[in-house]
Design an enzyme around this catalytic site. Structure first.
Site, mmCIF file in Angstrom:
data_model
loop_
_atom_site.group_PDB
_atom_site.id
_atom_site.type_symbol
_atom_site.label_atom_id
_atom_site.label_comp_id
_atom_site.label_asym_id
_atom_site.label_seq_id
_atom_site.Cartn_x
_atom_site.Cartn_y
_atom_site.Cartn_z
ATOM 1 N N GLU A 1 0.827 -1.217 0.000
ATOM 2 C CA GLU A 1 0.000 0.000 0.000
ATOM 3 C C GLU A 1 0.860 1.265 0.000
ATOM 4 O O GLU A 1 0.347 2.365 -0.129
ATOM 5 C CB GLU A 1 -0.958 -0.015 1.203
ATOM 6 C CG GLU A 1 -0.302 0.002 2.580
ATOM 7 C CD GLU A 1 0.089 -1.395 3.090
ATOM 8 O OE1 GLU A 1 0.529 -2.230 2.274
ATOM 9 O OE2 GLU A 1 -0.012 -1.618 4.313
ATOM 10 N N ARG A 2 2.195 1.112 0.180
ATOM 11 C CA ARG A 2 3.058 2.294 0.216
ATOM 12 C C ARG A 2 3.417 2.795 -1.188
ATOM 13 O O ARG A 2 3.644 3.972 -1.402
ATOM 14 C CB ARG A 2 4.345 1.982 0.968
ATOM 15 C CG ARG A 2 4.106 1.348 2.311
ATOM 16 C CD ARG A 2 5.126 1.786 3.329
ATOM 17 N NE ARG A 2 4.934 1.068 4.581
ATOM 18 C CZ ARG A 2 3.971 1.319 5.443
ATOM 19 N NH1 ARG A 2 3.117 2.299 5.222
ATOM 20 N NH2 ARG A 2 3.864 0.608 6.555
ATOM 21 N N CYS B 1 16.242 -6.802 0.261
ATOM 22 C CA CYS B 1 16.320 -8.025 1.073
ATOM 23 C C CYS B 1 17.658 -8.710 0.892
ATOM 24 O O CYS B 1 18.030 -9.571 1.676
ATOM 25 C CB CYS B 1 15.208 -8.980 0.685
ATOM 26 S SG CYS B 1 15.331 -9.454 -1.041
ATOM 27 N N GLU C 1 16.604 -6.952 11.886
ATOM 28 C CA GLU C 1 16.729 -6.475 10.508
ATOM 29 C C GLU C 1 16.486 -4.963 10.530
ATOM 30 O O GLU C 1 15.413 -4.514 10.944
ATOM 31 C CB GLU C 1 15.688 -7.160 9.609
ATOM 32 C CG GLU C 1 15.802 -6.701 8.165
ATOM 33 C CD GLU C 1 14.730 -7.290 7.240
ATOM 34 O OE1 GLU C 1 13.618 -7.562 7.701
ATOM 35 O OE2 GLU C 1 15.036 -7.454 6.046
HETATM 36 P P1 NAD Z 1 5.703 -6.073 5.248
HETATM 37 O O1 NAD Z 1 5.818 -7.433 5.810
HETATM 38 O O2 NAD Z 1 5.388 -4.946 6.165
HETATM 39 O O3 NAD Z 1 4.563 -6.028 4.104
HETATM 40 C C1 NAD Z 1 4.540 -6.962 3.062
HETATM 41 C C2 NAD Z 1 3.094 -7.137 2.600
HETATM 42 O O4 NAD Z 1 2.325 -7.644 3.684
HETATM 43 C C3 NAD Z 1 2.429 -5.846 2.144
HETATM 44 O O5 NAD Z 1 1.655 -6.104 0.994
HETATM 45 C C4 NAD Z 1 1.554 -5.456 3.344
HETATM 46 O O6 NAD Z 1 0.386 -4.782 2.961
HETATM 47 C C5 NAD Z 1 1.217 -6.797 3.958
HETATM 48 N N1 NAD Z 1 1.050 -6.712 5.422
HETATM 49 C C6 NAD Z 1 1.691 -5.878 6.263
HETATM 50 N N2 NAD Z 1 1.291 -6.095 7.537
HETATM 51 C C7 NAD Z 1 0.399 -7.113 7.487
HETATM 52 C C8 NAD Z 1 -0.344 -7.799 8.488
HETATM 53 N N3 NAD Z 1 -0.249 -7.496 9.774
HETATM 54 N N4 NAD Z 1 -1.160 -8.800 8.091
HETATM 55 C C9 NAD Z 1 -1.267 -9.131 6.790
HETATM 56 N N5 NAD Z 1 -0.585 -8.502 5.804
HETATM 57 C C10 NAD Z 1 0.247 -7.510 6.145
HETATM 58 O O7 NAD Z 1 7.058 -5.788 4.443
HETATM 59 P P2 NAD Z 1 7.530 -4.432 3.762
HETATM 60 O O8 NAD Z 1 7.899 -3.450 4.819
HETATM 61 O O9 NAD Z 1 6.588 -4.022 2.707
HETATM 62 O O10 NAD Z 1 8.865 -4.946 3.013
HETATM 63 C C11 NAD Z 1 10.107 -5.043 3.652
HETATM 64 C C12 NAD Z 1 10.356 -6.446 4.172
HETATM 65 O O11 NAD Z 1 10.276 -7.376 3.083
HETATM 66 C C13 NAD Z 1 11.749 -6.620 4.744
HETATM 67 O O12 NAD Z 1 11.652 -7.418 5.903
HETATM 68 C C14 NAD Z 1 12.517 -7.355 3.646
HETATM 69 O O13 NAD Z 1 13.604 -8.117 4.089
HETATM 70 C C15 NAD Z 1 11.432 -8.214 3.106
HETATM 71 N N6 NAD Z 1 11.743 -8.662 1.754
HETATM 72 C C16 NAD Z 1 12.147 -9.946 1.597
HETATM 73 C C17 NAD Z 1 12.485 -10.404 0.345
HETATM 74 C C18 NAD Z 1 12.933 -11.808 0.145
HETATM 75 O O14 NAD Z 1 13.091 -12.192 -0.987
HETATM 76 N N7 NAD Z 1 13.120 -12.603 1.181
HETATM 77 C C19 NAD Z 1 12.403 -9.549 -0.768
HETATM 78 C C20 NAD Z 1 11.958 -8.236 -0.566
HETATM 79 C C21 NAD Z 1 11.647 -7.802 0.709
#
Ligand code: NAD
Length: 512
Positions: free
Chosen positions: A194-195, A299, A398
């Protein structure tokens, strides 16, 4: 080629800010009604809100899933050559308009346009891999497994699948998932972050222009409420997720409880070992590039340098000097090498790690908070913290920002023990000029993606991407060959064409 059909979303629904629409069955759907909840989308370089995104209710999501289910049989019946042609056209659309997409990413994420172009290029690898879907969907055949009996296996799509993506790669991570899911004959509901949700809508419109039938790629915006509806929707057969570890674990558990296939990639803490025999200038270049590129919001960013022997004393001045030369600014400025963080809260969180480090016994060598910026953008400078150890917050958590920690260890074994004890296991790298050390590292290390003198070892599109331990819940990696397994069900058919005279009654269990 026309550029008029794909635009940055500008539809207005409430107030004066543009509202980013959902994309359902080939149409922009602007959320309306008194009960719609909206999220703010910012330009991180200015700190100003630039648009809003309406969050889908559970009812809206379930309705979109039903529509996707109704559309999917047509796509499943579409010949593989025609599906492949869509991927070829998509490749041309994205590559010829890469800059347009990159600028949409920069406007909402903040990364530099050059970095966003890199993201688009890595996403395109997945489209290119999927142009070969005819090969990737090939089945298997065994002739004469018993007398007059043959067996073959086909791959069939699951139906409707959902993809839930993070903010840090608003085009690449959706392309990791959506391309293969669609190539395999599924319909998709994408719930982007959503960001920075606009890139997802752009991609959906690009797919449509490439000839994908309506209803096969749908974008539904939202937060936890929308995600929970996805996890509970009986129409959705599989969920691909990338995001932080606590959410990944939650998604994995709840979706699996509901009988869905799940792959949920989580957070990371990537270590880069620098051996005493390494080329230290090259190692310093790599550490700075991998730690501070995209402001550390990758990531696969390197967040810990593991300095072996007395390497730290020589490496730290080299890294410090390079930090001094970094140009940090608005991602649209071609001179900028590093942009802002995604939100004001993310900036404060990162600053908190640096602020708290000395009290835990670490030494802040470069303090990114000292870097002065004009305006209200979510900027912070690059930080370097020495004498970091497990048990300190700066090590254990992290950070997901431009903070590089240095852990000093006596030798190779201690370096490997440190990494293998970490809960995260996404990526790692060793910098050395000794092939035997590199080979041993590859053998010993309990991490999913390993670089040898390569700081960000993201696999190319013909391999698959995935970490181990708390960096991935599930058992298939993303994109590439493993993704075709994830998005298909294998069906095994046993065939016999007996003569009428061979017919007989046999109540025993069939044998050869
Ligand atoms: P996030 O976990 O906050 O959000 C990811 C998704 O989950 C979004 O679409 C968000 O709307 C949804 N979401 C958030 N809170 C939720 C909840 N309580 N219940 C259900 N859905 C929810 O992650 P972010 O801040 O958008 O991205 C950064 C994170 O993603 C970092 O931890 C990074 O390491 C990780 N990441 C991992 C990889 C990988 O390949 N392992 C790749 C990219 C990013």
């Amino acid at each position: 080629m026309s550029t008029s059909t794909i635009e940055t979303p500008t539809a207005e629904a409430s107030g004066t800010l543009p509202t980013i629409p959902h994309w359902v069955v080939g149409e922009r759907v602007t959320p309306s009604g008194d009960d719609v909840r909206f999220g703010a989308v910012f330009n991180p370089a200015t700190g100003a809100q630039t648009s809003q995104v309406g969050f889908a209710s559970a009812e809206f999501l379930h309705e979109a899933a039903r529509k996707a289910k109704a559309a999917q049989p047509v796509w499943r019946e579409t010949g593989l050559a025609k599906r492949s042609a869509v991927m070829f056209r998509l490749r041309e659309i994205i590559s010829s308009r890469a800059e347009e997409l990159a600028r949409i990413i920069t406007a909402e994420h903040g990364k530099t346009v050059a970095d966003a172009l890199g993201e688009v290029a890595r996403g395109l690898e997945n489209v290119e891999f999927c142009t070969g879907l005819m090969h990737h969907l090939k089945g298997e055949y065994s002739e004469q497994v018993a007398s007059g009996v043959d067996v073959h296996q086909v791959r069939q799509p699951l139906g409707v699948v959902a993809c839930i993506t993070p903010f840090n790669f608003p085009a690449m991570v959706p392309l990791w998932m959506v391309t293969t899911a669609i190539a395999a004959g599924n319909a998709v509901i994408l719930k982007p972050s959503e960001r920075d949700p606009s890139a997802a809508v752009w991609l959906a419109e690009a797919f449509r222009e490439a000839g994908l039938p309506d209803g096969i790629f749908n974008v539904v915006h939202g937060d936890k409420e929308t995600v929970d509806a996805i996890l509970d929707d009986p129409v959705i057969r599989a969920v691909s997720f990338v995001g932080s570890t606590p959410i990944a674990k939650y998604i994995y558990t709840r979706a699996a409880e509901n009988g869905k296939r799940v792959q949920a990639l989580g957070g990371a803490k990537n270590h880069m070992i620098v051996m005493p025999d390494a080329d230290l200038d090259a190692a310093a270049d790599a550490a700075v590039s991998a730690a501070y590129g995209s402001a550390g919001e990758r990531c696969m960013a390197v967040s810990v340098v593991v300095a072996v022997g007395d390497v730290a004393d020589q490496l730290i001045p080299k890294v410090t000097e390079r930090i001094g030369g970094l140009v940090i600014g608005d991602g649209t400025d071609p001179a900028s090498e590093m942009g802002p963080l995604i939100t004001r809260e993310a900036r404060e969180r990162v600053a908190g790690f640096v602020e708290g480090a000395p009290a835990e016994g670490a030494k802040v060598v470069v303090d990114g908070r000292d870097h002065a910026f004009e305006g209200d953008g979510f900027f912070i400078g690059a930080s370097l913290v020495d004498d970091v150890k497990p048990g300190m917050r700066v090590y254990d958590e992290e950070i997901f920002g431009p903070v590089l920690s240095v852990v000093r260890v006596a030798g190779y074994d201690e370096a490997v023990e440190l990494i293998n004890a970490n809960r995260y296991a996404n990526g790692t790298a060793v910098f050395t000029r000794d092939g035997k050390t590199a080979r041993q590292f590859e053998f010993d290390i309990e991490v999913g993606m390993v670089g040898v003198n390569v700081p960000i070892p993201v696999p190319v599109g013909s391999f698959s991407f995935g970490g181990w331990k708390d960096s991935l819940f599930g058992d298939t990696h993303m994109y590439g060959p493993e993704a075709f397994n994830f998005y298909t069900r294998r069906k095994v058919v046993t065939t016999r064409w007996p003569e009428p005279s061979e017919s007989q009654i046999s109540l025993g269990f069939p044998t050869h």
